[in-house]
Scaffold this motif. Sequence first.
Motif, PDB file in Angstrom:
ATOM      1  N   GLY A 118       0.885  -1.132   0.213  1.00  0.00           N
ATOM      2  CA  GLY A 118      -0.130   0.003  -0.015  1.00  0.00           C
ATOM      3  C   GLY A 118       0.773   1.176   0.007  1.00  0.00           C
ATOM      4  N   LEU A 119       0.718   1.912  -0.856  1.00  0.00           N
ATOM      5  CA  LEU A 119       1.461   3.228  -1.024  1.00  0.00           C
ATOM      6  C   LEU A 119       0.548   4.399  -0.913  1.00  0.00           C
ATOM      7  N   ILE A 120       1.154   5.207   0.017  1.00  0.00           N
ATOM      8  CA  ILE A 120       0.333   6.429   0.787  1.00  0.00           C
ATOM      9  C   ILE A 120       1.045   7.717   0.226  1.00  0.00           C
ATOM     10  N   ALA A 121       0.239   8.604  -0.398  1.00  0.00           N
ATOM     11  CA  ALA A 121       0.776   9.902  -0.460  1.00  0.00           C
ATOM     12  C   ALA A 121      -0.036  11.135  -0.153  1.00  0.00           C
ATOM     13  N   THR A 122       0.585  12.290   0.377  1.00  0.00           N
ATOM     14  CA  THR A 122      -0.354  13.398   0.659  1.00  0.00           C
ATOM     15  C   THR A 122      -0.538  14.327  -0.541  1.00  0.00           C
ATOM     16  N   PHE A 123       0.383  14.441  -1.367  1.00  0.00           N
ATOM     17  CA  PHE A 123       0.360  14.977  -2.561  1.00  0.00           C
ATOM     18  C   PHE A 123      -0.178  14.236  -3.893  1.00  0.00           C
ATOM     19  N   ALA A 124      -1.111  14.535  -4.533  1.00  0.00           N
ATOM     20  CA  ALA A 124      -1.557  13.608  -5.522  1.00  0.00           C
ATOM     21  C   ALA A 124      -0.843  13.508  -6.592  1.00  0.00           C
ATOM     22  N   PRO A 125       0.152  14.328  -7.122  1.00  0.00           N
ATOM     23  CA  PRO A 125       0.654  13.943  -8.204  1.00  0.00           C
ATOM     24  C   PRO A 125       1.943  12.761  -8.004  1.00  0.00           C
ATOM     25  N   THR A 126       2.333  12.537  -6.676  1.00  0.00           N
ATOM     26  CA  THR A 126       3.193  11.630  -6.364  1.00  0.00           C
ATOM     27  C   THR A 126       2.527  10.360  -6.686  1.00  0.00           C
ATOM     28  N   LEU A 127       1.206  10.020  -6.717  1.00  0.00           N
ATOM     29  CA  LEU A 127       0.541   8.773  -7.022  1.00  0.00           C
ATOM     30  C   LEU A 127       0.561   8.629  -8.372  1.00  0.00           C
ATOM     31  N   ALA A 128       1.054   9.735  -9.147  1.00  0.00           N
ATOM     32  CA  ALA A 128       0.997   9.216 -10.746  1.00  0.00           C
ATOM     33  C   ALA A 128       2.608   9.049 -10.897  1.00  0.00           C
ATOM     34  N   SER A 129       3.421   9.886 -10.262  1.00  0.00           N
ATOM     35  CA  SER A 129       5.000   9.957 -10.770  1.00  0.00           C
ATOM     36  C   SER A 129       5.708   8.742 -10.162  1.00  0.00           C
ATOM     37  N   MET A 130       5.198   8.224  -8.857  1.00  0.00           N
ATOM     38  CA  MET A 130       6.121   7.326  -8.305  1.00  0.00           C
ATOM     39  C   MET A 130       5.865   5.901  -8.447  1.00  0.00           C
ATOM     40  N   PRO A 131       4.611   5.403  -8.908  1.00  0.00           N
ATOM     41  CA  PRO A 131       4.467   4.250  -9.160  1.00  0.00           C
ATOM     42  C   PRO A 131       5.408   3.459 -10.459  1.00  0.00           C
ATOM     43  N   PRO A 132       5.716   4.516 -11.202  1.00  0.00           N
ATOM     44  CA  PRO A 132       6.829   3.857 -12.407  1.00  0.00           C
ATOM     45  C   PRO A 132       8.117   3.541 -11.761  1.00  0.00           C
ATOM     46  N   GLU A 133       8.539   4.089 -10.615  1.00  0.00           N
ATOM     47  CA  GLU A 133       9.692   3.885 -10.099  1.00  0.00           C
ATOM     48  C   GLU A 133       9.857   2.376  -9.667  1.00  0.00           C
ATOM     49  N   PHE A 134       8.786   1.526  -9.364  1.00  0.00           N
ATOM     50  CA  PHE A 134       8.776   0.391  -8.996  1.00  0.00           C
ATOM     51  C   PHE A 134       9.109  -0.673 -10.146  1.00  0.00           C
ATOM     52  N   PRO A 135       9.730  -1.984  -9.983  1.00  0.00           N
ATOM     53  CA  PRO A 135       9.725  -2.596 -10.873  1.00  0.00           C
ATOM     54  C   PRO A 135       8.453  -3.131 -11.403  1.00  0.00           C
ATOM     55  N   ALA A 136       8.294  -3.487 -12.958  1.00  0.00           N
ATOM     56  CA  ALA A 136       7.081  -3.958 -13.653  1.00  0.00           C
ATOM     57  C   ALA A 136       6.593  -5.138 -12.911  1.00  0.00           C
ATOM     58  N   GLY A 137       5.391  -5.203 -12.466  1.00  0.00           N
ATOM     59  CA  GLY A 137       4.691  -6.457 -11.879  1.00  0.00           C
ATOM     60  C   GLY A 137       4.630  -6.041 -10.332  1.00  0.00           C
ATOM     61  N   THR A 138       5.255  -5.165  -9.834  1.00  0.00           N
ATOM     62  CA  THR A 138       4.864  -5.134  -8.489  1.00  0.00           C
ATOM     63  C   THR A 138       3.615  -4.635  -8.043  1.00  0.00           C
ATOM     64  N   ALA A 139       2.831  -5.356  -7.342  1.00  0.00           N
ATOM     65  CA  ALA A 139       1.597  -5.250  -6.790  1.00  0.00           C
ATOM     66  C   ALA A 139       1.477  -4.105  -5.737  1.00  0.00           C
TER      67      ALA A 139
END
Length: 223
Positions: A118-139
């Motif tokens: 579970g990835l929590i952010a307080t700044f909405a754009p972070t939830l768009a920019s950060m997931p691609p930093e995880f390896p493909a297939g990360t749940a």
Amino acid sequence: MTRIALIHALSHSVAPINEAFARDWPEALRMNLLDDSLSADLARNGRGLDAAMHERFQRLAQYAVDTGAQGILFTCSAFGPCIEAVARRHAGMPVLKPNEAMVDEATQGPAQGQGRLGLIATFAPTLASMPPEFPAGTALELALAEGALDALNAGDTQRHDALIAAQAVALRERGCTRIALAQFSMARARDACAQASGLPVLTTVDSAVRALRRRTAQGSAQA
């Protein structure tokens, strides 16, 4: 004594990372460089991470190196390509992006393979920019703690932490087995999240300190 440069674009990032160092690596000699015009200029100029912005990051890094820094941590995630260019220029020392170490721990360390993160952010754009930093297939399961950043800006740290902890509980109910706090400013809510959800909680600041300590030790051993 190992000297670490902490380079900030937001004032909210200064206290959390310094507190993590004081707790987990007090022997490190810290220097803090804050240029709070970086984020404002990026938002205002409309040119993105252009050559001028890259040059500013190179100058900040070179200043840190000239003072004797043996490692550099940038604490604002909006400048990834600039930080990567700094890391290439100073390949002989650890240069970390803010989320880098936490992503590594979540996907390659002991927590790997332990269910949805579970990835929590307080700044909405972070939830768009950060997931691609995880390896493909990360749940990943994403959650925005709405109002938490406004509360922090207003000095209401208790409400800030409570709003983030509520999202940790919601993510547990959605099947997550561990929580990651996406921003340096959120690290103060780690204990509240852990107590409310009963889940392990990763923070970018704690992971960064561990990574810098390990990498500088490895560099010293190889020297």
